[in-house]
Scaffold this motif. Sequence first.
Motif, PDB file in Angstrom:
ATOM      1  N   ILE A   1       0.869  -1.177   0.000  1.00 59.81           N
ATOM      2  CA  ILE A   1       0.000   0.000   0.000  1.00 59.81           C
ATOM      3  C   ILE A   1       0.904   1.226   0.000  1.00 59.81           C
ATOM      4  CG2 ILE A   1      -1.857   1.241   1.145  1.00 59.81           C
ATOM      5  CD1 ILE A   1      -2.738  -1.496   0.236  1.00 59.81           C
ATOM      6  N   LEU A   2       1.013   1.866  -1.139  1.00 62.43           N
ATOM      7  CA  LEU A   2       1.899   3.025  -1.264  1.00 62.43           C
ATOM      8  C   LEU A   2       1.271   4.264  -0.620  1.00 62.43           C
ATOM      9  CD1 LEU A   2       2.958   2.504  -4.997  1.00 62.43           C
ATOM     10  CD2 LEU A   2       4.381   2.109  -2.974  1.00 62.43           C
TER      11      LEU A   2
ATOM     12  N   ASN B   1       0.294   1.813  -8.718  1.00 64.88           N
ATOM     13  CA  ASN B   1       0.336   0.381  -9.015  1.00 64.88           C
ATOM     14  C   ASN B   1       0.706  -0.393  -7.754  1.00 64.88           C
ATOM     15  OD1 ASN B   1       0.389  -2.089 -10.310  1.00 64.88           O
ATOM     16  ND2 ASN B   1       2.442  -1.784 -11.171  1.00 64.88           N
ATOM     17  N   ASP B   2      -0.332  -0.728  -6.976  1.00 63.04           N
ATOM     18  CA  ASP B   2      -0.074  -1.476  -5.748  1.00 63.04           C
ATOM     19  C   ASP B   2      -1.283  -2.356  -5.442  1.00 63.04           C
ATOM     20  OD1 ASP B   2      -1.983   0.287  -4.817  1.00 63.04           O
ATOM     21  OD2 ASP B   2      -0.710   1.227  -3.307  1.00 63.04           O
ATOM     22  N   ASP B   3      -1.428  -2.767  -4.174  1.00 58.77           N
ATOM     23  CA  ASP B   3      -2.458  -3.744  -3.807  1.00 58.77           C
ATOM     24  C   ASP B   3      -3.715  -3.118  -3.208  1.00 58.77           C
ATOM     25  OD1 ASP B   3      -0.758  -5.856  -4.575  1.00 58.77           O
ATOM     26  OD2 ASP B   3       0.185  -5.895  -2.596  1.00 58.77           O
ATOM     27  N   LEU B   4      -3.868  -1.809  -3.339  1.00 59.48           N
ATOM     28  CA  LEU B   4      -5.008  -1.145  -2.712  1.00 59.48           C
ATOM     29  C   LEU B   4      -6.328  -1.772  -3.135  1.00 59.48           C
ATOM     30  CD1 LEU B   4      -6.180   1.273  -1.035  1.00 59.48           C
ATOM     31  CD2 LEU B   4      -6.367   2.462  -3.224  1.00 59.48           C
TER      32      LEU B   4
ATOM     33  N   SER C   1       0.396   0.974   9.509  1.00 55.91           N
ATOM     34  CA  SER C   1      -0.256   0.352   8.349  1.00 55.91           C
ATOM     35  C   SER C   1      -1.718   0.751   8.251  1.00 55.91           C
ATOM     36  CB  SER C   1      -0.135  -1.172   8.427  1.00 55.91           C
ATOM     37  OG  SER C   1      -0.798  -1.671   9.580  1.00 55.91           O
ATOM     38  N   VAL C   2      -2.360   0.973   9.396  1.00 57.26           N
ATOM     39  CA  VAL C   2      -3.774   1.360   9.397  1.00 57.26           C
ATOM     40  C   VAL C   2      -3.934   2.757   8.804  1.00 57.26           C
ATOM     41  CG1 VAL C   2      -5.805   1.726  10.843  1.00 57.26           C
ATOM     42  CG2 VAL C   2      -4.198  -0.106  11.402  1.00 57.26           C
ATOM     43  N   LYS C   3      -3.081   3.690   9.244  1.00 57.44           N
ATOM     44  CA  LYS C   3      -3.162   5.065   8.743  1.00 57.44           C
ATOM     45  C   LYS C   3      -2.750   5.142   7.280  1.00 57.44           C
ATOM     46  CE  LYS C   3      -3.845   9.516   9.369  1.00 57.44           C
ATOM     47  NZ  LYS C   3      -3.520  10.083   8.056  1.00 57.44           N
ATOM     48  N   CYS C   4      -1.759   4.349   6.878  1.00 60.15           N
ATOM     49  CA  CYS C   4      -1.321   4.364   5.477  1.00 60.15           C
ATOM     50  C   CYS C   4      -2.467   3.950   4.560  1.00 60.15           C
ATOM     51  CB  CYS C   4      -0.126   3.436   5.293  1.00 60.15           C
ATOM     52  SG  CYS C   4       0.634   3.537   3.656  1.00 60.15           S
ATOM     53  N   PHE C   5      -3.221   2.929   4.963  1.00 64.94           N
ATOM     54  CA  PHE C   5      -4.372   2.510   4.168  1.00 64.94           C
ATOM     55  C   PHE C   5      -5.449   3.589   4.162  1.00 64.94           C
ATOM     56  CE2 PHE C   5      -8.545   0.321   3.993  1.00 64.94           C
ATOM     57  CZ  PHE C   5      -8.483  -0.102   2.675  1.00 64.94           C
TER      58      PHE C   5
END
Length: 280
Positions: free
Chosen positions: A44-45, A63-66, A93-97
């Motif tokens: 998740i960029l 281009n990632d897994d979002l 990781s929660v905030k990045c998503f």
Amino acid sequence: MKKILGIIGSPRKLGNSEIMVKEISRHISVPHELNLLRLQDFKILPCRGCYQCLFKTQGCVLNDDLNTVLKALVDADALIVSAPTYFLGLNASVKCFLDRGLSFYSHIEKLWGKPAVGVVTTGIQGKEGFSLLGIQSFLKLIFADEKNSRVVYGSLPGEVFMDEENTRTAKELASALFGPPAEKKGPYCPQCGGDTFRFMDNNTVRCMLCSNSGKMRVADGRPTFEMGKSDHEFFSSKEEVLKHKRWLLGMKSRFIQQKKALKEITQRYLKQGIWIKPQP
């Protein structure tokens, strides 16, 4: 059969966050299939703030897994979100998503109102910091119906269930998911149900969940909050969410109209400072 998605914001396999999700699932009386995803397993960029996801039918240009994670959210009937406390806040990781949340607006109809519960794991009693607020914000901003969110204590993997109280908490969260929301036991914001406030001048407070302002009153020794509602809400109703989406879409025309003036401002700062770059 219901599909429940367990979102785990912890890098630890079989850590306290993961087993809390599984324990909650064990106590849900409604027949269901538990699907699990660990946010760190996905690329998740960071959002680059280009707003293209609002205008392009294919969604985010990165281009990632979002989209894999987003599809799992869309397909689920209910959500259990669990994450550990890192330095008094949720694992990043929660905030990045969540920072990629502009992509959620293409799925408002399918995301809106999914029942959800959240659980924060913390190693030291009372040292969860703002993690509970973080999990509540996450659930609200993915348009879920937050039924209950709790903090449990345990540091070593598995330690969380050395305390029987945490098993009772898992049962309460399980009951709330498809049942009535948990009753508020303390003072809370009447607009969103949040229980975290910033105290400002002249007895003014601001709810840190919905960001609305109001006043605190004390009656019979108990604080109560009288909160107003702003003209720009994020998650109070589906209509407000759609209104915010229209506001976001309008940013393109506002930028075009003010492009020259905006550029004149930013160019004043172009040559200031010395940039430190990554080493090759």
